[in-house]
Write a protein that holds these residues in place. Structure first.
Motif, PDB file in Angstrom:
ATOM      1  N   UNK A  10      42.657  38.388  55.215  1.00  0.00           N
ATOM      2  CA  UNK A  10      44.226  38.762  55.260  1.00  0.00           C
ATOM      3  C   UNK A  10      44.703  37.265  55.576  1.00  0.00           C
ATOM      4  N   UNK A  32      43.365  40.880  41.235  1.00  0.00           N
ATOM      5  CA  UNK A  32      42.305  41.696  40.384  1.00  0.00           C
ATOM      6  C   UNK A  32      41.029  41.844  40.075  1.00  0.00           C
ATOM      7  N   UNK A  38      40.487  42.978  44.183  1.00  0.00           N
ATOM      8  CA  UNK A  38      40.532  44.058  43.955  1.00  0.00           C
ATOM      9  C   UNK A  38      38.907  44.990  43.973  1.00  0.00           C
ATOM     10  N   UNK A  73      36.331  46.870  46.077  1.00  0.00           N
ATOM     11  CA  UNK A  73      36.171  48.979  45.761  1.00  0.00           C
ATOM     12  C   UNK A  73      34.961  48.237  45.717  1.00  0.00           C
ATOM     13  N   UNK A  74      34.032  47.491  44.837  1.00  0.00           N
ATOM     14  CA  UNK A  74      32.278  47.847  44.773  1.00  0.00           C
ATOM     15  C   UNK A  74      32.219  48.032  45.840  1.00  0.00           C
ATOM     16  N   UNK A 127      31.937  50.360  47.517  1.00  0.00           N
ATOM     17  CA  UNK A 127      31.614  52.268  46.926  1.00  0.00           C
ATOM     18  C   UNK A 127      30.085  51.701  47.218  1.00  0.00           C
ATOM     19  N   UNK A 152      48.013  37.552  44.868  1.00  0.00           N
ATOM     20  CA  UNK A 152      49.086  39.461  45.274  1.00  0.00           C
ATOM     21  C   UNK A 152      50.317  37.587  45.471  1.00  0.00           C
TER      22      UNK A 152
END
Lengths: 457, 150, 124
Positions: free
Chosen positions: B38, B75, B78, B82-83, B86, B131
């Motif tokens: 971050x 994108x 993100x 997520x990958x 999960x 972003x």
């Protein structure tokens, strides 16, 4: 694995659809398909929960109590099902009617992710994080339509809800300070060892935060402003899906985590709720646009939820869950019907209006009966009168809209797409169907309430 | 604009690459000291913001046309995040499990440890940086076209 | 220390609330930023304890400061950052929409939609 499936489907779906133009029909259809898949996964998870108890998982393989815990119990499943169902219906409606902005399908999926996460977490800070995912998506969604009126409504909505989030964040931080844990079970256990005065203050903070989200009576002023000016399908998503966070939060944090403080303030909640019922209903009677009337009506309707919560006990909590679910369905159909023109729509609106008033055989009848029973059990006669008066008033104000919009309207306006009209009518018939066969819903809410009273598990 | 003097332009031009290097250093160093994806993303984003202030939107895009692709960067960040979060679920571990597990050997290249947490942090870095730049692009581009009209 | 922090939080929150009540959209955004930062400080204050940094291996017998609030406040800052970006984007859209409307219809109040001219706002 099963627990994560609804979350994973909507989240990956949202990300995958983000770069595509949502105005294209194919993208909208894929988004609806993703939502259906998530809904089916959620039902599958629900069956496991109802037959063999809560499912849980600690993220990152940390020991329990340290890692972030995800958990599906009866209450979470009930709210997740109704919220995802509402979003699915509103998205299908918008796809059938033609999407105007490229980001809509992806945003609805992000909102579903946030809502599913909120209802399936057992960690108060994680609750806040998912809550913010849903809120941020809804802020952008509220601007849907892009006219100055929509933007103004979206700004009001955003500022009020950001304040609510800050208040909730302060509540979470103070709960952590008092109990030293963020896990819901841990909080429920240790909060009784803390001084009542400070926990009461935290309870009030959290009540204010969720009251703002839900549009409860003293915190309601943003509701008519916003729902008057937002796009009908978006208004349905905000009021029928997103506002569920408020009722779920009140149930989970009030009855689940701080039952001692809830019973201390019970009579206060009942008074606030009753005032809300009356005030909302009386305000809704004065002539306004349809969106405003439904907004005032929803201020009255959430009063019933608060009253049921105040009465408490298995009966009261069951009534609160049942009423939240039915209220979501009613508002969904009302808002969607308001956005349409043409025949079939009036019938759908009338069915939902009967349900709001609690006329049998609609689903709303059982909601009212549940509140009535809870009030009778608690020997609160004024409350019983209030339920009847509130129902009668809602019949009056909703039929004023009906009269104005469906009888007196000249039929010059072109009718809306047939698909959207049929969808709304099917949803309205669904409300009647639930009214004719209410046992599954009654069992669902009793199970949800049992998840709260059974020691917070 | 008042920010655009010869001094600010020269300095911002000089510090752009060092900013990016610092950002990557903060990202990598996060596993031995203070630093994470971050803050790395914010540092790199600030680097672009300073360029924006000194050169204005049009000249900035002319200098670095790839900045237009920033939404793609956000994108992919993100998606990568997520990958990473999960993927363990597929072989039965809880969500967000990181590999190698505690106690196992971590492959090294010099001081850089190959740990899936690095992947996750890289995702955060991409997301934050993308972003910031895309928000700047949305506001800046419209502002630029308006300026041309008036 | 607690008192100082409480004072800072209340002043920040008060200034934020004051700004929030202004009609000017940019001041309103400023108010939201101040209030959300007051909340962040409040989180820090919820776990305020002096001690060594909580990095493994832990020093034996010494107090360590609470790492959870640091994680919480970092998350809250990130979320706040995202929402403020969305808010600013929305204000910008409102501004351009109103500007277009004012140009089309003539602004009835005689003021520009937001009191500052666009150049100053973007350059600041």
């Amino acid at each position: 694995m099963l627990l994560l499936l609804p979350l994973a489907i909507t989240w990956f779906g949202a990300v995958a659809l983000a770069p595509f133009d949502g105005r294209r029909r194919a993208v909208g259809v894929v988004a609806v398909g993703v939502m259906v898949a998530a809904f089916v996964a959620l039902v599958r998870l629900g069956i496991t929960v109802w037959t063999s108890g809560p499912v849980e998982m600690v993220a990152g393989d940390w020991p329990a109590g340290i890692g972030i815990r995800l958990r599906a119990d009866g209450l979470g499943i009930a709210f997740a099902l109704i919220s995802l169902g509402v979003l699915l219906a509103a998205l299908a409606y918008e796809v059938l009617g033609g999407v105007h902005e490229r980001s809509l399908p992806s945003l609805v999926l992000f909102m579903s992710t946030g809502l599913t996460g909120v209802f399936l977490t057992a960690d108060i800070f994680n609750f806040y994080v998912f809550f913010e995912i849903a809120m941020t998506a809804s802020f952008v969604l509220a601007t849907y339509g892009k006219q100055v009126g929509h933007l103004r409504a979206a700004l009001t909505f955003m500022v009020v809800n950001l304040l609510g989030s800050v208040v909730f964040l302060a509540g979470v931080a103070s709960l952590y300070h008092v109990t030293g844990t963020l896990d819901m079970d841990g909080v429920a256990e240790r909060v009784n060892g803390a001084p009542t005065a400070s926990v009461l203050l935290i309870a009030v903070l959290i009540f204010v935060a969720f009251g703002l989200k839900l549009g409860l009576f003293p915190f309601h002023s943003w509701v008519p402003l916003v729902y008057r000016d937002t796009w009908p399908a978006v208004a349905a998503m905000l009021s029928a899906a997103l506002a569920n966070i408020g009722s779920y939060g009140l149930l989970r944090f009030g009855a689940g985590l701080m039952p001692r403080e809830l019973s201390l303030t019970a009579s206060g909640l009942i008074v606030i709720g009753s005032l809300g019922i009356l005030y909302g209903a009386i305000q809704a009677v004065s002539p306004r646009t349809a969106g405003e009337v439904i907004a005032w009506s929803s201020i009255g309707q959430v009063g019933y939820i608060l009253v049921a919560l105040g009465i408490g006990g298995p009966v009261g909590l069951t009534a609160a869950v049942l009423y939240s679910i039915i209220n979501s369905l009613n508002k969904l159909v009302l808002f969607l019907a308001v956005g349409l023109r043409g025949w079939l729509v009036g019938a759908a609106f009338a069915l939902a209006a009967f349900s709001v008033a609690g006329v049998p055989p609609s689903a709303g009848f059982f909601g009212k009966v549940a509140i009535f029973r809870a009030g009778a059990d608690a020997d609160r006669v004024p409350l019983l009168v209030l339920v009847v008066v509130g129902g009668a008033l809602s019949l009056i104000y909703l039929f004023r809209i009906y009269q104005r919009d469906y009888w007196a309207r000249n039929h010059a306006a072109p009718p809306s797409p047939l698909g959207a009209r049929v969808l709304v009518l099917v949803l309205a018939c669904g409300i009647v169907f639930i009214g004719l066969w209410p046992e599954p819903l009654l069992a669902l809410s009793a199970n949800a309430a049992a998840a709260l009273t059974g020691g917070g598990s | 604009m008042s920010m655009s003097t010869i001094l600010t332009r020269t300095i911002t031009r000089l510090i752009f690459l060092p900013t990016l290097v610092t950002a990557v250093a903060v990202l990598v160093k996060g596993y031995a000291g203070a630093g994470d994806g971050f803050s790395a993303g914010v540092i790199a984003g600030t680097g672009v913001v300073i360029q924006f202030l000194a050169f204005g939107p049009r000249e900035l895009v002319a200098r670095y046309p790839s900045l237009r692709r920033a939404p793609l960067l956000a994108w992919s960040g993100l998606l990568l995040g997520l990958v990473t979060a999960f993927a363990p679920v597929i072989w039965g571990d809880p969500i967000m499990t990181l590999y190698p597990r505690p106690g196992e050997d971590v492959p090294h290249l010099g001081l850089l440890a190959f740990h899936t947490a690095v992947l996750f942090d890289a995702a955060v870095f991409l997301l934050v940086f993308g972003f910031i730049v895309s928000v700047l692009g949305t506001i800046g581009n419209r502002y630029g076209s308006e300026g041309a009209d008036s | 220390m607690i008192l100082a922090l409480a004072l800072v939080i209340s002043v920040l929150f008060g200034c934020g609330a004051f700004l929030l009540l202004k009609r000017d959209l940019i001041r309103m955004a400023g108010g939201i930023i101040l209030i959300s930062n007051a909340a962040n400080l409040f989180i820090v204050s919820a776990g305020l304890s002096r001690g060594r940094e909580p990095i493994y291996p832990l020093p034996a017998g010494e107090r360590i400061s609470d790492p959870v609030v640091q994680a919480l406040v970092l998350t809250a800052i990130v979320i706040g950052f995202g929402t403020v970006a969305v808010l600013l984007g929305m204000i910008y859209r409102t501004y351009t929409a109103r500007l277009a409307k004012a140009v089309d219809e003539g602004d009835e109040t005689g003021r520009t939609p937001m009191s500052m001219p666009p150049e100053d706002r973007v350059a600041d």
